[in-house]
Structure formats: C-alpha cells, structure tokens
Scaffold this active site. Structure first.
Site, PDB file in Angstrom:
ATOM      1  N   HIS A   1      -4.889 -14.179  -6.421  1.00 55.80           N
ATOM      2  CA  HIS A   1      -5.569 -13.198  -5.571  1.00 55.80           C
ATOM      3  C   HIS A   1      -6.503 -13.902  -4.582  1.00 55.80           C
ATOM      4  CE1 HIS A   1      -8.002  -9.505  -4.695  1.00 55.80           C
ATOM      5  NE2 HIS A   1      -8.981 -10.391  -4.627  1.00 55.80           N
ATOM      6  N   GLU A   2      -7.274 -14.866  -5.059  1.00 54.52           N
ATOM      7  CA  GLU A   2      -8.188 -15.587  -4.176  1.00 54.52           C
ATOM      8  C   GLU A   2      -7.424 -16.423  -3.154  1.00 54.52           C
ATOM      9  OE1 GLU A   2     -11.114 -14.691  -4.103  1.00 54.52           O
ATOM     10  OE2 GLU A   2     -11.169 -13.617  -6.019  1.00 54.52           O
TER      11      GLU A   2
ATOM     12  N   GLU B   1      -8.926  -6.108  -0.010  1.00 59.89           N
ATOM     13  CA  GLU B   1      -8.708  -6.287  -1.449  1.00 59.89           C
ATOM     14  C   GLU B   1      -7.316  -5.813  -1.852  1.00 59.89           C
ATOM     15  OE1 GLU B   1     -10.494  -7.896  -3.756  1.00 59.89           O
ATOM     16  OE2 GLU B   1     -11.811  -8.446  -2.095  1.00 59.89           O
TER      17      GLU B   1
ATOM     18  N   HIS C   1      -6.422 -14.241  -0.331  1.00 61.31           N
ATOM     19  CA  HIS C   1      -7.499 -14.069   0.652  1.00 61.31           C
ATOM     20  C   HIS C   1      -7.503 -15.234   1.645  1.00 61.31           C
ATOM     21  CE1 HIS C   1      -9.549 -10.462  -0.492  1.00 61.31           C
ATOM     22  NE2 HIS C   1      -9.835 -10.870  -1.717  1.00 61.31           N
TER      23      HIS C   1
END
Length: 311
Positions: A130-131, A201, A134
């Site tokens: 997930h990071e 997100e 980003h």
C-alpha cells in the site's frame, strides 16, 4: 476518475488560497500569497521527507540490521517496478506505517515496531505494498503540497484578521468578514485536504493489493491496525496532527464512518472495496492476480505463512 477528482480538489484548494489573499490585499495580495506558497512548496519539496521522519524519531535500517523487513520491501518494490526506497523504523507501539519523499527515486517507507510485532508476514506485505502504491502514484508529493497550501491558508486567514484590525474599516473585508474568513477558510482547506487524502487512500489500497498479489492481506492488516489505533496512543502523532493523513490508518483516533472531517475513508468501506477486488481477481482463496495484470502472480515468498515476520 481518481486523478480527475484529485486535480479538481487541488485546484479548489489553490483557488481558496488565492481567494484569501485577494480578500486581504486585492490582486496584489493574491499574487503575494501565491509567491509565498511557491516558496514554501519549494522548501518542502526538498526537505519534506527529512522533516516528517525526524518528527517521529525514525531511524534508517538496512539488510544487515533488519534483514526481514528490508528484504520484504525490496521484493515488493521489485514487483511494483520501483527503485528500492529507503527503509525506516519507528520505535512506536501503535502499528502503523507511512511513505514519504518527493518522487520514487527519493522515497522512504517507515513502519513502527508495533506493526512488525502484531502483523503476520502477509499482512505486513499488504501494508508495505500500500505504501509503495502511494510512491508509485506520486501521492507522497501531492499530500505534502496539499498540507503546505492548507497550512498557508490558515496562516493567511489569521494574518488577514490582524491586517484588517489596523486599517480603515471601509477597505478590505472588514472586521466581520475577516473573522468569518479566519474561521471558514482553514475549515474549507481542511475539508479539501482530507478529501484528497481519502481519494488517494482508495487508489493506494487497490494498487497495493495488486502489487502484493492478495487483497485480503491488506484487508486483514487494516482491521488489526484500526483496532489498535483505538487502544494504543501515538504521542508523536498527537504532537503533529497535520501529518495524520500520511499514515495508512489515522493514528489519532478511529473513524467508523466516512464523514467530512475524516482523514481516511472508513476502514469498513476500504475492506469492502478490497473484498470486491479479491472477487474480481479470483484471489479470495489464494494469492494470485489476473492474467491481464502487470504484476507477478502468487505470493512473493512462494508459500503462505501465518507466523509474524520476525519470529
């Protein structure tokens, strides 16, 4: 659509910023406000990663000092087609993580010791993916810019109140207008900033799940982190609330609904989206992605494990 919505929200934030400057000093005030924002953004562009990592006392680790964590980040970065980011560890009991940096070539991923201790290897993979999403989507720079502009709006609104009180009441917005501006402008900036954060997100959840190869790994991690956020305080985050939107789950408090003041979408909504993605990719029963995806199928470690990654 997510990028279009983000562009509209960022344009709205910029317009709000220039509007405050115009109310204070007309066209000249709007131009001065824009120049101030540009200078502030230039500084944060080069220094934002160091600033936020220092706030949380994060220390850099490598393959020798944290082989499991470093190797996991390296494997997932390879799957995502990203350069290897710097890896940082925060001595914090609350499980959480964030990414920072101005671009993929100068990025960092930071995780807490609580995250390492409380999540399984697969759940940690979901969080790190997930990071990395980003980073791949350039969200780290976007969120720095929005935070900077939002902060500048608050500063200008307060300055407008001071400025109005020391000049003729027939010019400018007046005392009442300045009070309203001082109250409403920062709220408007906060709403736009949070809307951008929540939009990004969802996009990072989707892309991160595809990078990891199994959406339900991230879904399971979100449940654990959300529960811990209600019970384990993060005092560094409490001292720096403007950075709350950077974490995978709001470190200040849990939010059960998608309300206007939430820095993140509700965890229930995020999990529902991940469940839908898992059904679409056929990964609910196993870690694989569709044949038309750009990411390798299967677990990056070859087999599933329920153990934590550090023991």
């Amino acid at each position: 659509m997510n990028y279009f919505r983000t562009a509209l929200l960022l344009a709205g934030l910029t317009a709000l910023f220039m509007g405050v400057g115009y109310l204070i000093g007309g066209a000249g005030g709007a131009m001065i406000a824009l120049l101030i924002a540009a200078a502030t953004n230039l500084f944060t562009y080069w220094n934002s990663d160091r600033m936020v990592l220092s706030m949380y006392g994060a220390h850099e680790v490598d393959r020798a000092s944290a082989p499991e964590l470093y190797g996991l980040v390296a494997e997932l970065a390879g799957r995502a087609g990203l350069p290897m980011p710097r890896v940082f560890l925060m001595d914090e009991a609350q499980p959480n993580a964030f990414a920072t940096g101005r671009n993929p070539e100068n990025a960092a991923v930071a995780v807490t010791t609580g995250l390492m201790h409380q999540l399984s290897r697969e759940e940690l993979a979901g969080v790190i993916a997930h990071e990395l999403a980003h980073i791949k989507n350039h969200d780290t720079l976007l969120m720095t810019i929005t935070a900077t502009i939002a902060g500048a709006i608050s500063m200008l609104a307060q300055f407008g109140m001071f400025f109005t009180g020391h000049r003729d009441s027939n010019s400018g917005p007046g005392i009442v207008g300045s009070i309203l501006m001082m109250i409403l402008a920062p709220i408007g900036a906060m709403l736009v900033q949070m809307a951008i954060s929540r939009t990004r997100e969802y996009a990072a959840d989707n892309l991160g799940a595809r990078i990891a190869g199994q959406p339900m790994w991230l879904a399971s991690a979100l449940v654990k982190i959300e529960n811990a956020a209600h019970q384990v305080p993060n005092f560094d985050a409490e001292r720096n609330p403007a950075t709350a939107h950077m974490f995978i789950i709001n470190p200040l408090s849990g939010h059960g609904v998608d309300n206007l003041f939430a820095t993140h979408p509700s965890t229930q909504n995020r999990i529902a989206a991940l469940q839908q993605l898992a059904a679409e990719l056929g990964t609910r029963a196993g870690p694989s992605v569709g044949a038309n995806e750009n990411y390798p199928s299967g677990s990056p470690w070859g087999r599933s494990s329920s153990r934590g990654p550090w023991g």
